[in-house]
Design an enzyme around this catalytic site. Sequence first.
Site, mmCIF file in Angstrom:
data_model
loop_
_atom_site.group_PDB
_atom_site.id
_atom_site.type_symbol
_atom_site.label_atom_id
_atom_site.label_comp_id
_atom_site.label_asym_id
_atom_site.label_seq_id
_atom_site.Cartn_x
_atom_site.Cartn_y
_atom_site.Cartn_z
ATOM 1 N N ARG A 177 0.829 -1.213 0.000
ATOM 2 C CA ARG A 177 0.000 0.000 0.000
ATOM 3 C C ARG A 177 0.862 1.262 0.000
ATOM 4 O O ARG A 177 0.484 2.287 0.597
ATOM 5 C CB ARG A 177 -0.963 0.023 1.189
ATOM 6 C CG ARG A 177 -1.703 -1.270 1.426
ATOM 7 C CD ARG A 177 -2.357 -1.796 0.191
ATOM 8 N NE ARG A 177 -3.015 -3.091 0.403
ATOM 9 C CZ ARG A 177 -3.655 -3.745 -0.567
ATOM 10 N NH1 ARG A 177 -3.681 -3.274 -1.796
ATOM 11 N NH2 ARG A 177 -4.235 -4.886 -0.316
ATOM 12 N N GLU A 300 -6.016 -12.557 8.193
ATOM 13 C CA GLU A 300 -5.758 -12.662 6.761
ATOM 14 C C GLU A 300 -4.710 -13.727 6.455
ATOM 15 O O GLU A 300 -3.803 -13.515 5.663
ATOM 16 C CB GLU A 300 -5.342 -11.295 6.188
ATOM 17 C CG GLU A 300 -6.405 -10.231 6.406
ATOM 18 C CD GLU A 300 -6.165 -8.929 5.658
ATOM 19 O OE1 GLU A 300 -5.003 -8.499 5.597
ATOM 20 O OE2 GLU A 300 -7.145 -8.350 5.148
ATOM 21 N N ARG A 333 -2.323 -6.621 17.232
ATOM 22 C CA ARG A 333 -3.399 -6.039 16.422
ATOM 23 C C ARG A 333 -4.730 -6.776 16.595
ATOM 24 O O ARG A 333 -4.755 -8.007 16.693
ATOM 25 C CB ARG A 333 -3.001 -6.026 14.948
ATOM 26 C CG ARG A 333 -1.831 -5.106 14.692
ATOM 27 C CD ARG A 333 -1.424 -5.151 13.253
ATOM 28 N NE ARG A 333 -2.072 -4.166 12.430
ATOM 29 C CZ ARG A 333 -2.579 -4.411 11.233
ATOM 30 N NH1 ARG A 333 -2.583 -5.631 10.736
ATOM 31 N NH2 ARG A 333 -3.112 -3.452 10.510
ATOM 32 N N LYS A 368 -7.967 -0.696 14.756
ATOM 33 C CA LYS A 368 -8.142 0.266 13.662
ATOM 34 C C LYS A 368 -9.242 1.263 14.009
ATOM 35 O O LYS A 368 -10.138 0.963 14.793
ATOM 36 C CB LYS A 368 -8.471 -0.462 12.352
ATOM 37 C CG LYS A 368 -7.266 -1.191 11.749
ATOM 38 C CD LYS A 368 -7.526 -1.690 10.330
ATOM 39 C CE LYS A 368 -6.288 -2.431 9.809
ATOM 40 N NZ LYS A 368 -6.432 -2.899 8.411
ATOM 41 N N ASP A 373 -12.102 -1.489 7.895
ATOM 42 C CA ASP A 373 -10.741 -1.440 7.369
ATOM 43 C C ASP A 373 -10.406 -0.122 6.680
ATOM 44 O O ASP A 373 -10.325 -0.082 5.451
ATOM 45 C CB ASP A 373 -10.562 -2.607 6.372
ATOM 46 C CG ASP A 373 -9.100 -2.871 6.055
ATOM 47 O OD1 ASP A 373 -8.247 -2.149 6.581
ATOM 48 O OD2 ASP A 373 -8.827 -3.810 5.283
ATOM 49 N N GLU A 401 -4.791 4.100 0.965
ATOM 50 C CA GLU A 401 -5.165 2.889 0.225
ATOM 51 C C GLU A 401 -6.599 2.966 -0.303
ATOM 52 O O GLU A 401 -6.861 2.598 -1.450
ATOM 53 C CB GLU A 401 -5.013 1.675 1.153
ATOM 54 C CG GLU A 401 -5.472 0.380 0.534
ATOM 55 C CD GLU A 401 -5.329 -0.816 1.469
ATOM 56 O OE1 GLU A 401 -4.801 -0.655 2.590
ATOM 57 O OE2 GLU A 401 -5.750 -1.911 1.071
HETATM 58 C C1 BDP Z 1 -5.766 -3.988 4.603
HETATM 59 C C2 BDP Z 1 -4.734 -3.944 3.532
HETATM 60 C C3 BDP Z 1 -3.731 -5.059 3.653
HETATM 61 C C4 BDP Z 1 -3.168 -5.087 5.066
HETATM 62 C C5 BDP Z 1 -4.299 -5.144 6.068
HETATM 63 C C6 BDP Z 1 -3.806 -5.034 7.516
HETATM 64 O O1 BDP Z 1 -5.381 -4.042 2.280
HETATM 65 O O2 BDP Z 1 -2.719 -4.856 2.696
HETATM 66 O O3 BDP Z 1 -2.307 -6.155 5.231
HETATM 67 O O4 BDP Z 1 -5.170 -4.061 5.860
HETATM 68 O O5 BDP Z 1 -4.030 -3.999 8.116
HETATM 69 O O6 BDP Z 1 -6.505 -2.799 4.552
HETATM 70 O O7 BDP Z 1 -3.204 -5.971 8.025
#
Ligand code: BDP
Length: 721
Positions: A177, A300, A333, A368, A373, A401
């Site tokens: 990003r 993820e 996180r 966050k 997101d 992003e």
């Molecule tokens: C998302 C992004 C990704 C990040 C993820 C994160 O698209 O690239 O790895 O957040 O915060 O918004 O881990």
Amino acid sequence: MRDLKRAPIAAFIALILLMVASPAHAEDGYRLWLRYERLPAPARERYKAAATEIVMESNAQLAQSAAGELQRGLSGLLAMPVPLRTKVGRDGAIVGRIQSAVGVGSEGFAIRTTLIAGHRATVISANDERGLLYGSFALLRLIQTHRPIDRLAITDRPKLELRMLDHWDNLDRTVERGYAGQSLWDWQTLPQVKDPRYTDYARANASIGINGVVLNNVNASAEILTAPYLRKVRALADQFRPWGVHVYLSARFSAPMDIGGLKTADPLDPAVRDWWKAKADEIYRLIPDFGGFLVKANSEGSPGPQDYGRSHADGANMLAEALASHDGIVLWRAFVYSAAKNDRAKQAYDEFKPLDGRFAGNVIVQVKNGPIDFQPREPFHPLFGRMRRTEVAMEVQLTREYLGQSSGIAFLAPMWSEVLDADTCSPRCATPVRATIKAMVGVSNVGSDRNWTGNNFNQANWYAFGRLAWNPAATPSGIAEEWTRMTWGNDPRLIGRVVVIMLRSREATVDIMAPLGLAHQMATDHHYGPSPWVCDLTQPSWNPCYYSRADARGIGFDRTASGSDAAGQYKPKIGDCFANLKCVPDDYLLWFHHVPWTYRMRSGRSLWNELVARYDRGVGEVEAAQRQWDQLRPYVDAQRHIAVAASLNRQRIEAKWWRDASIAYWQSLSGLPLPSGHAPPAHPLKWYQAIHFDTVPGYLAPGAGHQFSCVPPPGGPPCAL
Ligand code: BDP
């Protein structure tokens, strides 16, 4: 003969004209808000008397950095040498002094006009050297922004302890990003080559109070924790230290297996615990003031404690134990979601709220700003205010992003302030998010581009992040004005226009991409451009259609009790309002409600007509910003003026693309005519659906760059020198 005699005169005149016409040096944006350009004569005269010499009474490293910066700044601003002296010898000294300074705690400072040995002086005092550094930048800022300094009585201190940038930088210098070139860190040539730019980076951070930096991507490669890379990390830490910036690393949870040869990374396994302890000890031998680890786990696809049936608290506490004796911390996180579960917006709360009180004292849970997101607009994350027995950090994204990436202007302070000021009603009302957090963390937008952030106005987001992390109650307009004065100049004809453009730019971005509470309508993976029609990705919540829930009848995600009940995760005073159509702000309408296209809005328009009006308003704002910027040509150096104009032009083209593609798609569902006065999309829907980009900066094919790339053979050569 006569002509020859005239030649030197003509050449002289030409030279003078050239000097007047071109600035003394190229304005390429490198100097950020620390330009220290010579002040105009009247202002210069005012300050000269109050800045005749610098007396830094402390020899501490940060105090010496402060002295150097004062000298650099004042000499530039006043266009005269300002000497460093060991004691006050005349009127107008600027004195740095460590002394017990009441009410400013650690890192804070006082600046006072006073008399020393009969001489008028400005004394910056602090309890520690860090306070002197921040106080010195504060004094320079006053002069840079043309504020009076002849009768000062200021005290200031950071409201949050940790103010940190996270770089999503990979070891191959790609930046996840990242829209500003490559990673600043040249891992290949470190530790031998110490680029002076590393120092300038740390200076810039110090000037806005940023005191920590995570060097590598949260999607981490374990390789960063190998001995050769740790030596490189040490070189950066050494260069940042004089500016008070601590280094942190993203730690891959499976590192004990990836680089340690263990069969498991189970946080309750004694061998794993020992491995992390030994790793922490090794790091602190090299970097005694190392900050700690940032961890993205079970998110993820990243490895984490749940792979072993353990909780996030088990994982975080194991690392916390390894760091505790060194005063290191763990930032863990809360960005978690999975395909199996219901509403993505609820998942972090569902997983973390039950763990409240189970994290070690040196763990900060990093949340966050919103529950999904980094979207153009989200309500505040429901975990804020609800982790009463856990330290919490708020994570925001400086790199845009989901807000236009490298194009044009999107000043994000209004977005961050909106969240910081939001009332959590927890434990009682009038408890804003900013009162519930210990730290602010910003996903960096800095790269190797000469102007650092790829676009001159993106520098403002770096600046605003630091200022808000220092004081989360600071106003976006105040920050915008400060930055504008330092970055573009103090001419009132310029300031007013630039500040207005900045303050409107975020709302314009919301209008262009995600009006009325829509979210995640961006193209797949790289998130560049609109793709509201996408509905076939395997992970449901990666699909724009998952968020819009749009069909022939209506649009929006029902998060009330009749739907996912995400509104129920907020305290009733807040959640009940979100869940009630009569109370929910228009800006969050489609975030919390599914409503028919014909739904009557507060404006009196139907939802459909309102949506179209918002898209058009967004495009209109970008066009207005372009016009305003054009008028600023006389007040801005040519190089930066041209660069910004080009970037705004690109933003306008993209805004039109977003508007047309979105309207074309929604209209294919609603079947409603466009309200009068609003132009139809330039092309049919299929035209927009066919747009496809293979390569977009900042996006890596899965696996690239993140993963561990080199396994050192036992006894064989290491992977890096
Ligand atoms: C998302 C992004 C990704 C990040 C993820 C994160 O698209 O690239 O790895 O957040 O915060 O918004 O881990």
